[in-house]
Design an enzyme around this catalytic site. Sequence first.
Site, PDB file in Angstrom:
ATOM      1  N   THR A  49       0.844  -1.188   0.000  1.00 61.63           N
ATOM      2  CA  THR A  49       0.000   0.000   0.000  1.00 61.63           C
ATOM      3  C   THR A  49       0.883   1.242   0.000  1.00 61.63           C
ATOM      4  O   THR A  49       2.019   1.190   0.457  1.00 61.63           O
ATOM      5  CB  THR A  49      -0.873   0.002   1.286  1.00 61.63           C
ATOM      6  OG1 THR A  49      -1.696  -1.154   1.290  1.00 61.63           O
ATOM      7  CG2 THR A  49      -1.737   1.230   1.393  1.00 61.63           C
ATOM      8  N   GLY A  67      -0.636  -3.634   5.192  1.00 59.54           N
ATOM      9  CA  GLY A  67      -1.659  -4.666   5.186  1.00 59.54           C
ATOM     10  C   GLY A  67      -2.401  -4.763   6.504  1.00 59.54           C
ATOM     11  O   GLY A  67      -2.934  -3.782   7.022  1.00 59.54           O
TER      12      GLY A  67
END
Length: 531
Positions: A351, A434
């Site tokens: 991310t 995550g």
Amino acid sequence: MARNFDLPGRSPVIATRGMAATSHPLSTSAAIEILQDGGNAVDAAIAAVAVQCVVEPHMTGLGGDCFAIVTEPDGRMAGFNGSGAAPRAVSTARLLEEGLREITPESVHAVTVPGAVRAWETLLKAHGSKPLKKLLRRAISYARDGFPVTARVARDWTHSVGKLAADPASAAAYLVKGEAPQAGDIIRLPRLADTLSAIASGGADAFYTGEIARDIVDTLKARGGLMTPEDLAACHTTAVAPVLRDYRGHTLAELPPNGQGLVALIMLGLLERHDLAALDPLGPERLHLEIEAARLAYAMRNRFIADPGHMDVCHTDLIRPETLDRLAAQMSPDKRNPAIQVPESLPQTDTVYLSVVDKDGLAVSFINSIFKEFGSGITAPKSGVLLHNRGCSFRVQPGHSNTIEGGKRPMHTILPAFALKDGAPWLCFGVMGGHYQPCGHVHVLTNMIDHGMDVQEAIDAPRLFLDDTFTRLQVESGIPEKTAAGLAARGHDVVRAASPIGGAQAIQIDRKRGTLTGGSDPRKDGHAAGY
């Protein structure tokens, strides 16, 4: 706490007119450029994340999802859920008939509709001031003319050579003679540049309809996927009200499901019953309490959190005092409770998170992801869009709230955060990594609130988290041996983490002094900058 300037480290960045903190230097520069050109925080965030979709392709991309919290100077907040849904034709029954019992990260059924591009446009219409054509200029330039690979990106890239090599379009775009690029190598993504240019001119519809959409659908159909042009055209961003919970005079805002923000709020509700300020921030007593609270909160997540239209309970029930009382009774300050079971394992994910605050006090907490490293590994060859695999968060289990069905959003790991103090904006922040993200929110917040760390110290501080089976406790190298031994003595199966745990960015807002103080994680390549 005061920094020891004899030791390696970085000071927090302090400015007054505007600030951006991202995990990549080119992204931070793009944001500052927009701010200095009169754009607001939302404009700058879109410009920054578009750059990251080019220069951090293993972490994020046009083929992924995003979430955001936009906070006005008076503390009013707006949440945006930019996660896409499963194709309408998919169902648990259909996959079971095909012999599938789970959706693996490599499965074509893990590719849900990418929601990010629609969310960018929705954010700009609601709060922005500049056109996409201006905001995507840097991203287009880096994709077409080339960008240098940074050190952490190069390190991570090597982990996905096999995945990329398995897809011809991915191999052609992201491998150099079959290998991962090295730090300093120049990478060009001309097809992605064309797609970004089309979005800059035609808006999100250029992505969700027409040639780009057809390229995505055809690519997935050739692999047995069920996505249709209608699925892409129906993509929409949902406006949501952040969920708030107080903690020691501060208020943490998280987005509601299908994201996992409730995990952070549950953890804070458990930890506020303990005097963390009296504990050593790197001692086993504090870290044991944090990880026990996490185990309880993640067990609740995996049992209940899903697309809100399919949840068995109202999400607010998960942070009610009665619920927290029941969970708190299962925590011991002295030992790990083996009865706490997190009922499934999930892959770790990738991310980017960025934070921007402008001169008028508008703040954006923004996160964008393709889930696993390089997502599904599937690149639509004509458009250059690398597709995420968020759908592997679904179960294939009839009756479970998070089982896969057409038009349903999966349980989501990515989440932005924001904190108020005395009702006023105080901290625009987020943590990548995550499943670690809500635990990371709690770690950063309690570092600052309970242990008096500044924003950079709170990000730098050593971390620990459970492995992807939620059984072994991974601790970073900065955790002292004495602490690791103390955690083991409390019943934790302690191992040294093979890689740094997550990453973070944050901007602290001091209205009284008129300053912005930014921090960015040294575990990544990026930095905070202001002016």
